[in-house]
Design an enzyme around this catalytic site. Structure first.
Site, PDB file in Angstrom:
ATOM      1  N   SER A   1       3.959 -17.360  54.312  1.00 34.94           N
ATOM      2  CA  SER A   1       4.694 -17.700  55.526  1.00 34.94           C
ATOM      3  C   SER A   1       5.941 -18.499  55.142  1.00 34.94           C
ATOM      4  O   SER A   1       6.773 -18.011  54.383  1.00 34.94           O
ATOM      5  CB  SER A   1       3.787 -18.435  56.505  1.00 34.94           C
ATOM      6  OG  SER A   1       4.361 -18.485  57.787  1.00 34.94           O
TER       7      SER A   1
ATOM      8  N   GLU B   1       0.264  -9.661  61.740  1.00 34.43           N
ATOM      9  CA  GLU B   1       0.862 -11.001  61.791  1.00 34.43           C
ATOM     10  C   GLU B   1       0.574 -11.693  63.129  1.00 34.43           C
ATOM     11  O   GLU B   1      -0.553 -12.059  63.418  1.00 34.43           O
ATOM     12  CB  GLU B   1       2.367 -10.916  61.508  1.00 34.43           C
ATOM     13  CG  GLU B   1       2.711 -10.379  60.115  1.00 34.43           C
ATOM     14  CD  GLU B   1       2.377 -11.309  58.967  1.00 34.43           C
ATOM     15  OE1 GLU B   1       1.938 -12.452  59.208  1.00 34.43           O
ATOM     16  OE2 GLU B   1       2.543 -10.883  57.798  1.00 34.43           O
TER      17      GLU B   1
ATOM     18  N   HIS C   1      -1.805 -13.103  60.953  1.00 34.27           N
ATOM     19  CA  HIS C   1      -1.110 -14.032  60.080  1.00 34.27           C
ATOM     20  C   HIS C   1      -2.114 -14.984  59.429  1.00 34.27           C
ATOM     21  O   HIS C   1      -2.982 -15.537  60.101  1.00 34.27           O
ATOM     22  CB  HIS C   1      -0.099 -14.827  60.914  1.00 34.27           C
ATOM     23  CG  HIS C   1       0.942 -15.548  60.139  1.00 34.27           C
ATOM     24  ND1 HIS C   1       1.850 -14.910  59.328  1.00 34.27           N
ATOM     25  CD2 HIS C   1       1.237 -16.888  60.054  1.00 34.27           C
ATOM     26  CE1 HIS C   1       2.665 -15.797  58.791  1.00 34.27           C
ATOM     27  NE2 HIS C   1       2.304 -17.009  59.213  1.00 34.27           N
TER      28      HIS C   1
END
Length: 472
Positions: free
Chosen positions: A195, A312, A382
């Site tokens: 990330s 995600e 995610h």
């Protein structure tokens, strides 16, 4: 020697250039936690470039995690457990190493891990980042803390830019100087992150200031930082109004880190803006040009492994998902096919764009796509790939994100791919160039092999025209 829950822990001392460091050995793994690599960024050192830590005059107790930059979690519920640890020495790192290697055997390759959190939160003390599986497989694992939010990335006229990246650069310097004492090879360092941590990896790969500090790079769900400072300047002006100070070093320095972090969270909520308001900016000695432009011109001798999860932030509205999507499964499927989701335009588009920027790099770039759908999140969300790459499916909090029965064989395969890359082996699948039909490693698509080599995984989010690949 300590005996806790039937586990024996022995003290172990490493004599590094930074000074003597006392850690703990548990079976075949040694941990040295919370080692300061820089002076505490407090008082006159707050909003200043990081300064190398003096050599420890006495043995440093590295038996517990050090203070974290995060004072206030970015969200009430996070997928990754992100503990906040109080204290001033936030510029610290932790080393997890094979016990049988440190000090007397052939040096191991090194993985330096940068945590995520939108450059606003996150914690290097997360149990999801414990390096014991890497140590088991002959890799020294280093996790790094760096300044976040206003203190790390606010573009202020009287403050050096990109302080958080400057922290990471100093940490990499520390690794070069000290990791040999822990059994690591400073000539075989892989920089990795997820990330915001993945975005930092790409930023440092494009930075002239990071030249020679690492030899391989891994980016999980990162983005290509555009680096325009003007939106961030407008945000800090609003933030200054909120906390009642001018947006300057003196003004923000009169407010605690905790107050500023709470104000950032509140202001983002009021603006209803999901973008990252503070992060790396372009135009200084660290990032003289945009990351995409920097990748095209630098780091061509550094192999890069790059990928994203399938969904995600666009997972289905599963009953247990703390952040359910407002769209139906049919709408999400259509958007995915069109490449129009946030997942596609922000995260997955970064993969072919980076590959296109580095298509002439001799070192090569390899793509992957994580497709295993968490039954909790309703998709390949995610962060859910982290326990697989770290081979830590039993880490605290993993069942809340992955459900009770995540596939252990998938974790073994993904971890083996990452370990092989860190050890210097070329991935088994083909290199990417940023064009349509690029090869990729696909992990865990329902109904298919847990690990499969495929092509065209990123096609919906790229447009090839005259050799230029862009996000749709």
């Amino acid at each position: 020697m300590e005996h806790i829950d039937g586990i024996t822990r022995r003290s172990v001392t490493v004599h590094a250039p930074a000074g003597p460091v006392v850690g703990r050995r548990t079976g075949p793994v040694q941990r040295f936690l919370g080692i300061p690599y820089a002076q505490p960024p407090t008082g006159v050192r707050r909003f200043a470039a990081p300064l190398r830590r003096d050599r420890f005059p006495e043995p440093f107790d590295a038996s517990r995690h050090g203070p974290t930059s995060q004072r206030v979690p970015l969200f009430a519920t996070t997928t990754v457990p992100e503990p906040s640890v109080p204290g001033d020495d936030i510029l610290n790192l932790s080393v997890v190493a094979p016990a049988q290697v440190a000090g007397h055997a052939a040096p191991c390759p090194v993985l330096v891990w940068i945590h995520g959190g939108g450059f606003l939160g996150g914690s290097p003390a997360s149990p999801w980042y414990d390096g014991r599986s890497f140590a088991r497989d002959g890799v020294v694992c280093v996790t790094v803390g760096y300044r976040l939010g206003v203190d790390g990335f606010a573009p202020l006229d009287d403050v050096p830019t990109n302080l958080g990246l400057r922290d990471l650069l100093l940490a990499l310097d520390w690794v070069q100087e000290n990791i040999g004492a822990f059994g690591g090879d400073p000539g075989r360092v892989t920089l990795a992150g997820q990330s915001a941590g993945g975005a930092a990896v790409l930023a440092l790969l494009s930075s002239p200031a990071a030249s020679g500090l690492f030899q391989r790079a891994v980016c999980l769900s990162g983005v290509l930082v555009e680096g325009d400072p003007e939106p961030a300047r407008r945000f800090v002006e609003r933030l200054g109004e909120r906390v009642g100070v001018p947006p300057t070093r003196a003004g923000f320095g009169s407010r605690t880190v905790e107050r500023l972090q709470r104000a950032v969270i509140d202001l983002r909520g009021e603006l209803a803006d999901d973008t990252i308001p503070l992060g790396p900016v372009v135009g200084d000695d660290v990032l003289p040009v945009s990351v995409a432009e920097g990748l095209a011109g630098r780091g061509h001798d550094v192999p890069l492994l790059l990928g994203a999860t399938g969904d995600e932030f666009d997972c289905d509205a599963a009953p247990e998902n703390p952040h359910p999507s407002p769209y139906s499964p049919a709408e999400l499927a259509a958007a995915r096919a069109a490449g129009s989701r946030v997942t596609d335009t922000l995260f997955r588009a970064a993969c072919p764009r980076a590959a296109a920027a580095r298509r002439d790099a001799g070192a090569g770039i390899w793509l992957y796509s994580f497709e295993w759908p968490s039954p909790v999140l309703g998709g390949a969300g995610h962060c859910v790939d982290i326990p697989f790459f770290f081979d830590l499916l039993d880490a605290p909090g993993s069942a809340k994100a992955l459900g009770p029965y995540p596939p252990v064989e998938l974790a073994a395969a993904m971890h083996a791919d990452l370990v092989g890359f860190v050890h210097g082996r070329e991935p088994e699948w083909g290199r990417a160039t940023g064009g349509a039909g690029d090869p990729a490693r696909e992990y865990g698509r329902p109904g298919a092999a847990l690990v499969a080599d495929t092509t065209g995984v990123f096609d919906p989010v790229v447009r090839a025209a005259s050799g230029v690949v862009e996000a749709c």
